[in-house]
Enzyme design. Structure first.
Site, short mmCIF file in Angstrom:
data_model
loop_
_atom_site.label_atom_id
_atom_site.label_comp_id
_atom_site.label_asym_id
_atom_site.label_seq_id
_atom_site.Cartn_x
_atom_site.Cartn_y
_atom_site.Cartn_z
N HIS A 96 -7.79 -5.60 3.36
CA HIS A 96 -6.35 -5.91 3.39
C HIS A 96 -6.16 -7.23 4.14
O HIS A 96 -6.86 -7.52 5.12
CB HIS A 96 -5.57 -4.78 4.08
CG HIS A 96 -4.10 -4.92 3.88
ND1 HIS A 96 -3.35 -5.81 4.60
CD2 HIS A 96 -3.24 -4.31 3.02
CE1 HIS A 96 -2.10 -5.74 4.19
NE2 HIS A 96 -2.00 -4.83 3.24
N GLU A 167 -2.44 -8.88 -3.93
CA GLU A 167 -1.38 -8.87 -2.92
C GLU A 167 -1.19 -10.27 -2.34
O GLU A 167 -1.91 -10.66 -1.42
CB GLU A 167 -1.77 -7.92 -1.77
CG GLU A 167 -1.91 -6.48 -2.19
CD GLU A 167 -1.54 -5.56 -1.03
OE1 GLU A 167 -0.62 -4.77 -1.20
OE2 GLU A 167 -2.17 -5.66 0.03
P1 PGA Z 1 4.75 -4.18 1.68
O1 PGA Z 1 3.17 -4.05 2.02
O2 PGA Z 1 4.98 -3.29 0.48
O3 PGA Z 1 5.44 -3.72 2.89
O4 PGA Z 1 5.00 -5.61 1.34
C1 PGA Z 1 2.22 -4.03 1.00
C2 PGA Z 1 0.85 -4.02 1.59
O5 PGA Z 1 0.62 -4.67 2.61
O6 PGA Z 1 -0.06 -3.37 1.06
#
Ligand code: PGA
Length: 253
Positions: A96, A167
């Site tokens: 992540h 992401e």
């Molecule tokens: P968020 O986070 O939906 O709060 O933007 C997504 C993530 O970090 O996986």
């Protein structure tokens, strides 16, 4: 019926054990019927044991937010894959951006974690994505491709299941998701790299490609209706019971 079929809730380090337990109990009840979406919640490590017991017999699966690549031994503060398996965990988020950026997790460490997850039959959810600076420099595709390539370097998938989440770092927690065209472009890059490094890969059956970054009940359908995207990774909006259920209902339509 949309094509997307997996919803991963990343609860991060937000709620107390009691709060996460209450949320899990409510979700178990609300999602007991008419839910064909694979629904995975990833609470903090210290909440897994209680939530495992709550979720038993439900259609909600458990995931973890990270793990060690080591099997066992003197690694203070780490959590081994077998410990996650003992908690009934089936999925594990790896790489992540909050770990890459704040904790200096490297591509090499991420590669070791993916290897270890696959060895222990945990499904890795690899997170990839560019920062705002990388995007401004026009390096977005290059960054995403590099992250996918190094995460799976020297790994034989042999039919094991994996998930990769695009992401974009700059939209996480911002309340503003990227446009669907942009997410789909990144997904094409990810799929191409997976095919390049693993020509026999069964993209259709063994790989889930997700979008994550400020997904909520207002924008989720843009992503889940895409033929290229198999699901979503949701942070903030998944901490709210009503929002969570709304999103799952939209995916089930
Ligand atoms: P968020 O986070 O939906 O709060 O933007 C997504 C993530 O970090 O996986």
């Amino acid at each position: 019926m949309s094509k997307s079929n997996i919803f991963i809730a990343n609860w991060k380090m937000n709620l107390s054990v009691d709060e996460d337990v209450i949320l899990s109990i409510k979700l178990k009840e609300s999602l007991a019927e008419n839910n064909s979406v694979t629904t995975v919640i990833c609470p903090p490590f210290t909440h897994l044991y209680s939530i495992k017991n709550i979720l038993s017999g439900s259609n909600i699966l458990l995931g973890a937010q990270d793990m060690s690549w080591m099997g066992k031994g003197s690694f203070t503060g780490e959590i081994a894959p077998f410990m996650l398996k003992e908690m009934g965990v089936q999925y594990v988020v790896i790489g992540h951006s909050e770990r890459r950026l704040n904790l200096k997790e490297t591509d090499e460490m991420i590669n070791k974690k993916i290897k270890s997850a696959l060895r222990t039959d945990l499904i890795p959810i690899l997170c990839v994505g560019e920062t705002f600076e990388e995007r401004q420099q026009g390096r977005k595709d290059f960054v995403i491709a590099g992250q996918v390539e190094s995460a799976f370097a020297k790994i034989q998938l042999n039919g094991k299941k994996i998930a990769v989440a695009y992401e974009p770092v700059w939209v996480i927690g911002s309340g503003q998701a990227v446009k669907i065209d942009e997410a789909e472009h990144a997904v094409r890059v990810i799929k191409q790299v997976l095919l390049d490094i693993s020509p026999d890969i069964d993209l259709k059956n063994d790989v889930d490609i997700l979008y994550g970054g400020s997904v909520d009940s207002k924008n989720i359908s843009y992503f889940t209706e895409s033929k290229l995207i198999n699901g979503v990774l949701v942070g903030g909006a998944s901490l709210d019971h009503e929002e969570f259920v709304k999103m799952i209902k939209i995916m089930n339509k």
